[in-house]
Design an enzyme around this catalytic site. Sequence first.
Site, short mmCIF file in Angstrom:
data_model
loop_
_atom_site.label_atom_id
_atom_site.label_comp_id
_atom_site.label_asym_id
_atom_site.label_seq_id
_atom_site.Cartn_x
_atom_site.Cartn_y
_atom_site.Cartn_z
N GLU A 82 40.04 98.00 47.28
CA GLU A 82 40.17 96.73 46.55
C GLU A 82 41.57 96.12 46.66
OE1 GLU A 82 37.82 95.87 42.94
OE2 GLU A 82 39.70 96.26 41.89
N LYS A 134 43.95 94.00 44.45
CA LYS A 134 44.10 93.62 43.04
C LYS A 134 45.58 93.54 42.71
CE LYS A 134 42.64 96.85 39.90
NZ LYS A 134 41.75 97.50 38.90
N GLU A 153 32.92 103.57 40.32
CA GLU A 153 34.00 102.58 40.32
C GLU A 153 35.10 102.92 39.31
OE1 GLU A 153 30.79 98.84 40.53
OE2 GLU A 153 32.37 98.90 39.03
O1 LIG Z 1 41.86 100.05 40.15
P1 LIG Z 1 40.78 101.04 39.96
O2 LIG Z 1 40.89 101.84 38.70
O3 LIG Z 1 40.62 101.93 41.16
O4 LIG Z 1 39.41 100.21 39.80
C1 LIG Z 1 38.90 99.40 40.84
C2 LIG Z 1 37.68 98.62 40.35
O5 LIG Z 1 36.66 99.54 40.06
C3 LIG Z 1 38.01 97.76 39.12
O6 LIG Z 1 38.96 96.84 39.50
C4 LIG Z 1 36.80 97.05 38.53
C5 LIG Z 1 35.55 97.57 38.39
N1 LIG Z 1 34.70 96.68 37.84
C6 LIG Z 1 35.38 95.55 37.59
C7 LIG Z 1 34.95 94.33 37.04
C8 LIG Z 1 35.85 93.31 36.95
C9 LIG Z 1 37.17 93.48 37.34
C10 LIG Z 1 37.63 94.68 37.88
C11 LIG Z 1 36.72 95.72 38.02
#
Ligand SMILES: O=P(O)(O)OC[C@@H](O)[C@@H](O)c1c[nH]c2ccccc12
Length: 260
Positions: free
Chosen positions: A54, A56, A216
Amino acid sequence: MNILDKIVIDKRKEVDLKKELIPIDIFERTPYFERKTISLSKKLRTSQTGIIAEFKRKSPSKSVINNTVNIEDVAMGYEHAGACGMSVLTDEIYFGGFLDDLIIARENCSLPLLRKEFIIDEYQILEAKGFGADVILLIAAILTKAEIKQFSELAKSLNLDVLLEVHNEEELHKSIMPSLDMLGVNNRNLKTFDVSLETSKTLSTLIPNDFVKISESGISSIEAIKELKPYGYQGFLIGENFMKTNNPGASASQFIKSLL
Ligand SMILES: O=P(O)(O)OC[C@@H](O)[C@@H](O)c1c[nH]c2ccccc12
């Protein structure tokens, strides 16, 4: 009010405003609209690693994650690393993303692209296709069963894959329907930000095997993946663990190498 409720209220305003400014039929006239989409669910079924990496920049739980890397490099880096797909946050207020990020990612890699967004309106699904996405996310916590059906059927008619995200049993029961391709279990509670891989483990047996299962959030080690695989997970969505480094592509590459 919890953060998810706030996000949805802001999203409604944003979408209503956009609808006034940009008529929906514009998306059908973009070059991406005619593009042949790539199926993430098909790719995941045969993938050795199942990593969906991802992009982000920030999140409500962590504020700034990475403000310096650019999406061109990260998209190329994730593809080079052997990721199975890429997720692109397009929410600006809470996640620092942009719709244009999707186009830039599209131009810089050939991975299936997930538009990571709080979808509450059909408008956003046509927009996703017009901006080069292959997959949309639907979040059960913010949608009714009728909306999940309506939105997923529209996405399927546009040849987009659908990832439905749940966090508990109730959301799962409400959501299971044939127009979904992938079931994602979010280990993070979007209302409290608590993270636990146990969520993926407990919900896994309740997900019918015809859906590709994705775990996720909160995945930061090879051990976590090894722990989750026996529960039937074929996809693993990882953001922060890669994005918090100076070179997310290189960290994804290292991670994926040690999985193989
Ligand atoms: O950064 P992480 O903990 O690896 O998570 C990624 C992703 O699962 C997370 O950003 C996410 C999962 N579902 C969402 C819904 C909206 C926004 C963000 C998300």
